[in-house]
Design an enzyme around this catalytic site. Sequence first.
Site, PDB file in Angstrom:
ATOM      1  N   CYS A   1       0.791  -1.231   0.000  1.00 46.63           N
ATOM      2  CA  CYS A   1       0.000   0.000   0.000  1.00 46.63           C
ATOM      3  C   CYS A   1       0.821   1.277   0.000  1.00 46.63           C
ATOM      4  O   CYS A   1       0.561   2.198  -0.782  1.00 46.63           O
ATOM      5  CB  CYS A   1      -0.987   0.004   1.158  1.00 46.63           C
ATOM      6  SG  CYS A   1      -0.234   0.134   2.806  1.00 46.63           S
TER       7      CYS A   1
ATOM      8  N   ASP B   1      -7.687   4.003  -4.382  1.00 47.33           N
ATOM      9  CA  ASP B   1      -6.848   3.028  -3.687  1.00 47.33           C
ATOM     10  C   ASP B   1      -6.396   1.959  -4.669  1.00 47.33           C
ATOM     11  O   ASP B   1      -7.215   1.182  -5.172  1.00 47.33           O
ATOM     12  CB  ASP B   1      -7.630   2.385  -2.535  1.00 47.33           C
ATOM     13  CG  ASP B   1      -6.737   1.672  -1.535  1.00 47.33           C
ATOM     14  OD1 ASP B   1      -5.621   1.269  -1.930  1.00 47.33           O
ATOM     15  OD2 ASP B   1      -7.148   1.514  -0.373  1.00 47.33           O
TER      16      ASP B   1
ATOM     17  N   HIS C   1      -2.511   1.255   6.842  1.00 43.51           N
ATOM     18  CA  HIS C   1      -2.737   1.313   5.404  1.00 43.51           C
ATOM     19  C   HIS C   1      -2.685   2.764   4.958  1.00 43.51           C
ATOM     20  O   HIS C   1      -3.006   3.678   5.730  1.00 43.51           O
ATOM     21  CB  HIS C   1      -4.105   0.700   5.079  1.00 43.51           C
ATOM     22  CG  HIS C   1      -4.462   0.727   3.623  1.00 43.51           C
ATOM     23  ND1 HIS C   1      -3.730   0.067   2.661  1.00 43.51           N
ATOM     24  CD2 HIS C   1      -5.479   1.338   2.948  1.00 43.51           C
ATOM     25  CE1 HIS C   1      -4.277   0.268   1.476  1.00 43.51           C
ATOM     26  NE2 HIS C   1      -5.333   1.035   1.627  1.00 43.51           N
TER      27      HIS C   1
END
Length: 267
Positions: free
Chosen positions: A79, A130, A116
Amino acid sequence: MDHEQAYEGLTTATRAAYLDRIGVADPGAPSAGGLARLQRAHLRTVPFENLSIHLGEPVVLEPAALVAKVVDRRRGGFCYELNGAFAELLRSLGYRVSLLAARVFQGERPGPPFDHLALRVDLDEPWLADVGFGRFSELPLRLDGRGEQADPQGVFTVRPYGEHGELDVLMDGAPQYRLDQRPYRLADFGPTCWWQTSSPQSHFTRSTTCSLLTPDGGRTTLSGTRLIRTAPDGGRAEEQLTDAAALSAYREHFGIALDRLPSPPSV
């Protein structure tokens, strides 16, 4: 010198190379449609993977290093890397982007802060982008939307939580992560990134994964030497590969050329 402050963003040549990497010729002016096009293209070409941890490579949370890994080295990341690099591409295209911290749910309980990194993109309304969560929304989500949001990967809901402006993001009714809506710097994610890449308690240090969204909306994943193909309807097929076949699978399915298989780090 603070490397983030010295960094001045993507050059024209690097932006063009990044767009070529994800197969987008001309994204046009910033727009919701353009953002959706960029996110989908990124998810289909840049894999979610944690191979650096198992190859003994450092994970460097500096924008130029993240972009170089994706564009020059033709790799992916997890991430912090993927959304960190994607933020640089979006900014170079004129998008207003903020880095948001999230706590990933383990069952009904959220994990630690900065677990995250996700992106807020402000257009006429705020969007959640994302490209670094593995199986998640294929298209950006409305951050201010409070009803169900249909996506090729499922039905998503963004709902307020608590008294501090946090948001819970749900996929098919199951909570995925809790967003802190305050903007952060990339360096703020450094301590948790270090923990994720070094702690024996981190699931990233325990096994390797490399996963990519397929054009039909399915997913191809290499977990260790298991090749897993997931169909859009949820159908799943697994194949146990030899070491040589796994190296070939990295090249064939993810465009990653390795001279040896990643191995668990000494933690």
